[in-house]
Design a protein around this motif. Structure first.
Motif, PDB file in Angstrom:
ATOM      1  N   ASP A 140       0.841  -1.193   0.000  1.00 25.65           N
ATOM      2  CA  ASP A 140       0.000   0.000   0.000  1.00 25.65           C
ATOM      3  C   ASP A 140       0.882   1.251   0.000  1.00 25.65           C
ATOM      4  O   ASP A 140       0.547   2.263  -0.623  1.00 25.65           O
ATOM      5  N   VAL A 141       2.040   1.162   0.678  1.00 26.99           N
ATOM      6  CA  VAL A 141       3.015   2.260   0.666  1.00 26.99           C
ATOM      7  C   VAL A 141       3.580   2.443  -0.733  1.00 26.99           C
ATOM      8  O   VAL A 141       3.707   3.569  -1.236  1.00 26.99           O
ATOM      9  N   ALA A 142       3.923   1.330  -1.376  1.00 30.03           N
ATOM     10  CA  ALA A 142       4.452   1.393  -2.741  1.00 30.03           C
ATOM     11  C   ALA A 142       3.438   2.015  -3.688  1.00 30.03           C
ATOM     12  O   ALA A 142       3.774   2.880  -4.506  1.00 30.03           O
ATOM     13  N   LEU A 143       2.178   1.582  -3.565  1.00 26.69           N
ATOM     14  CA  LEU A 143       1.142   2.095  -4.462  1.00 26.69           C
ATOM     15  C   LEU A 143       0.931   3.591  -4.261  1.00 26.69           C
ATOM     16  O   LEU A 143       0.787   4.344  -5.240  1.00 26.69           O
ATOM     17  N   ALA A 144       0.937   4.028  -3.012  1.00 32.10           N
ATOM     18  CA  ALA A 144       0.777   5.460  -2.737  1.00 32.10           C
ATOM     19  C   ALA A 144       1.925   6.256  -3.342  1.00 32.10           C
ATOM     20  O   ALA A 144       1.714   7.343  -3.915  1.00 32.10           O
ATOM     21  N   ARG A 145       3.131   5.716  -3.248  1.00 31.58           N
ATOM     22  CA  ARG A 145       4.280   6.427  -3.820  1.00 31.58           C
ATOM     23  C   ARG A 145       4.197   6.461  -5.343  1.00 31.58           C
ATOM     24  O   ARG A 145       4.517   7.470  -5.971  1.00 31.58           O
ATOM     25  N   LEU A 146       3.776   5.365  -5.954  1.00 28.38           N
ATOM     26  CA  LEU A 146       3.623   5.329  -7.411  1.00 28.38           C
ATOM     27  C   LEU A 146       2.548   6.307  -7.875  1.00 28.38           C
ATOM     28  O   LEU A 146       2.716   7.002  -8.882  1.00 28.38           O
ATOM     29  N   ASP A 147       1.455   6.355  -7.132  1.00 26.94           N
ATOM     30  CA  ASP A 147       0.355   7.243  -7.514  1.00 26.94           C
ATOM     31  C   ASP A 147       0.709   8.715  -7.318  1.00 26.94           C
ATOM     32  O   ASP A 147       0.054   9.602  -7.873  1.00 26.94           O
ATOM     33  N   ALA A 148       1.751   8.985  -6.506  1.00 30.29           N
ATOM     34  CA  ALA A 148       2.163  10.365  -6.256  1.00 30.29           C
ATOM     35  C   ALA A 148       3.139  10.890  -7.304  1.00 30.29           C
ATOM     36  O   ALA A 148       3.512  12.068  -7.263  1.00 30.29           O
ATOM     37  N   LEU A 149       3.541  10.034  -8.252  1.00 28.26           N
ATOM     38  CA  LEU A 149       4.463  10.481  -9.291  1.00 28.26           C
ATOM     39  C   LEU A 149       3.763  11.465 -10.229  1.00 28.26           C
ATOM     40  O   LEU A 149       2.537  11.487 -10.307  1.00 28.26           O
ATOM     41  N   PRO A 150       4.510  12.307 -10.934  1.00 25.07           N
ATOM     42  CA  PRO A 150       3.906  13.338 -11.785  1.00 25.07           C
ATOM     43  C   PRO A 150       2.879  12.772 -12.752  1.00 25.07           C
ATOM     44  O   PRO A 150       3.087  11.688 -13.319  1.00 25.07           O
ATOM     45  N   PRO A 151       1.771  13.475 -12.957  1.00 27.57           N
ATOM     46  CA  PRO A 151       0.699  12.973 -13.833  1.00 27.57           C
ATOM     47  C   PRO A 151       1.168  12.643 -15.246  1.00 27.57           C
ATOM     48  O   PRO A 151       0.642  11.728 -15.876  1.00 27.57           O
ATOM     49  N   GLN A 152       2.167  13.386 -15.757  1.00 29.11           N
ATOM     50  CA  GLN A 152       2.620  13.140 -17.123  1.00 29.11           C
ATOM     51  C   GLN A 152       3.276  11.775 -17.299  1.00 29.11           C
ATOM     52  O   GLN A 152       3.460  11.305 -18.421  1.00 29.11           O
ATOM     53  N   SER A 153       3.620  11.139 -16.174  1.00 24.53           N
ATOM     54  CA  SER A 153       4.239   9.807 -16.267  1.00 24.53           C
ATOM     55  C   SER A 153       3.211   8.687 -16.152  1.00 24.53           C
ATOM     56  O   SER A 153       3.571   7.519 -16.223  1.00 24.53           O
ATOM     57  N   SER A 154       1.941   9.019 -16.005  1.00 28.31           N
ATOM     58  CA  SER A 154       0.927   8.005 -15.698  1.00 28.31           C
ATOM     59  C   SER A 154       0.750   6.980 -16.813  1.00 28.31           C
ATOM     60  O   SER A 154       0.280   5.870 -16.566  1.00 28.31           O
ATOM     61  N   SER A 155       1.107   7.343 -18.051  1.00 29.74           N
ATOM     62  CA  SER A 155       0.942   6.397 -19.152  1.00 29.74           C
ATOM     63  C   SER A 155       2.222   5.615 -19.448  1.00 29.74           C
ATOM     64  O   SER A 155       2.252   4.807 -20.378  1.00 29.74           O
ATOM     65  N   ASP A 156       3.284   5.856 -18.672  1.00 32.67           N
ATOM     66  CA  ASP A 156       4.533   5.135 -18.894  1.00 32.67           C
ATOM     67  C   ASP A 156       4.322   3.650 -18.605  1.00 32.67           C
ATOM     68  O   ASP A 156       3.806   3.280 -17.537  1.00 32.67           O
ATOM     69  N   VAL A 157       4.751   2.782 -19.525  1.00 28.26           N
ATOM     70  CA  VAL A 157       4.448   1.356 -19.377  1.00 28.26           C
ATOM     71  C   VAL A 157       5.177   0.738 -18.183  1.00 28.26           C
ATOM     72  O   VAL A 157       4.651  -0.183 -17.543  1.00 28.26           O
ATOM     73  N   THR A 158       6.371   1.248 -17.873  1.00 25.08           N
ATOM     74  CA  THR A 158       7.078   0.723 -16.698  1.00 25.08           C
ATOM     75  C   THR A 158       6.301   1.033 -15.428  1.00 25.08           C
ATOM     76  O   THR A 158       6.175   0.179 -14.540  1.00 25.08           O
ATOM     77  N   LEU A 159       5.749   2.229 -15.357  1.00 25.76           N
ATOM     78  CA  LEU A 159       4.930   2.597 -14.197  1.00 25.76           C
ATOM     79  C   LEU A 159       3.643   1.773 -14.161  1.00 25.76           C
ATOM     80  O   LEU A 159       3.214   1.321 -13.088  1.00 25.76           O
TER      81      LEU A 159
END
Length: 333
Positions: A203-222
């Motif tokens: 849940d900590v990992a997911l929160a950190r991933l979701d906090a990354l800049p919106p422009q990276s949301s479509s990055d396949v690695t993310l």
């Protein structure tokens, strides 16, 4: 020295100089065939000219003439003038040619001469990974770090090696160092999030991933990382959705399909999971996906099919530990 002997030496040096100039012209013109021909002549006539042959190896490598470059580099490294950088080049050429044992021996020779060549420890770590020796790779990277090496890639690799060995303190240290090295790197941020997840909860990992800049949301690695975190949290429907988005962005990467299969299985949709693992005509299934298919067949009591799939996986990736484990489960040792 007799006058005739000095004349012979001058003539020999003049011939080598002419050959060297001709080689340089061919290399500058990217005339690979001519450069190779001049190189062979120098190897036959002047095998003790270490500095010349090392330069020849360098230029041939740039031209993609790997085989003759290795010959020139080996000859250079066999002379008394051999230096550490020459050995580094030879080790790299041997590795690129798939001669892992030869590359390993060359690197050990280089490090015996000078144990403070940081690049040699880094190259050695890569060789250990290629030889499926992660613990030794981690130790080699640690030597490189002690000599001042530091980069995003090195810290990420060290953190992954440590995480796979359940050395989470070391993994977290290097994951954070990677972020410090390049704070804007999405790779570093994702790596740190997933390693923190393995320690503090996904849940900590997911929160950190979701906090990354919106422009990276479509990055396949993310997208793959989010799918993996959701899968760890048993949020199978959300993991399936994220995996589908990752597969749409990069259909060739096996991890997206691995997560999709695991999510389908978590949702009780095992028939769909098995269909997902069937290779389209003319293609091959990644070995890790073959292991997942075998596990599903084991669950369904189809031991012969599981055995067949695991043998296929191990034929292509002999060091795949999960395949050996499942082979034991299938009673096939």
């Amino acid at each position: 020295m007799m006058t005739s002997d000095r004349a012979d030496v001058r003539a020999e040096h003049g011939e080598l100089q002419s050959l060297a100039l001709a080689f340089d012209r061919a290399a500058y013109a990217c005339d690979r065939d001519a450069a190779e021909a001049y190189a062979r002549t120098m190897l036959r006539g002047w095998p003790a000219q270490g500095a010349v042959l090392n330069g020849v190896a360098c230029e041939l490598e740039k031209l993609g003439a790997q085989e003759i470059a290795i010959q020139a580099s080996r000859a250079a490294c066999a002379t008394p003038q051999c230096a550490g950088p020459w050995l580094m080049r030879l080790a790299r050429l041997e590795r690129q040619a798939g001669n892992l044992d030869a590359a390993f021996h060359v690197l050990k020779t280089a490090l015996a001469q000078d144990p403070e060549i940081g690049d040699a420890w880094i190259e050695l770590a890569g060789l250990h990974l290629m030889r499926a020796e992660p613990s030794a790779a981690g130790a080699a990277l640690d030597r490189a770090f002690a000599l001042g090496a530091s980069s995003l890639d090195l810290h990420v690799h060290r953190s992954v090696i440590a995480a796979n060995a359940d050395e989470f303190d070391v993994a977290l240290e290097h994951a954070r160092a990677a972020v410090s090295a390049e704070p804007t790197s999405l790779v570093a941020q994702i790596n740190a999030a997933m390693i923190e997840g393995s320690i503090c909860g996904y849940d900590v990992a997911l929160a950190r991933l979701d906090a990354l800049p919106p422009q990276s949301s479509s990055d396949v690695t993310l997208l793959r990382a989010r799918a993996g975190a959701l899968l760890k949290l048993n949020r199978f429907a959300a993991a399936l959705e994220a995996a589908d988005a990752a597969i749409a962005g990069d259909p060739t990467h096996p991890l997206g399909r691995e997560i999709r299969v695991a999510a389908l299985k978590g949702l009780g949709r095992e028939t769909e999971a098995l269909v997902e693992l069937e290779a389209p005509a003319g293609t091959e299934v990644h070995p890790r996906l073959l292991v997942q298919a075998a596990a599903l067949n084991l669950d369904n009591g189809q031991r012969d099919r599981a055995h067949q799939l695991l043998r296929q996986a191990l034929a292509r990736e002999p060091g795949l530990v999960s395949a050996w484990y499942n082979l034991g489960e299938a009673g096939s040792f």
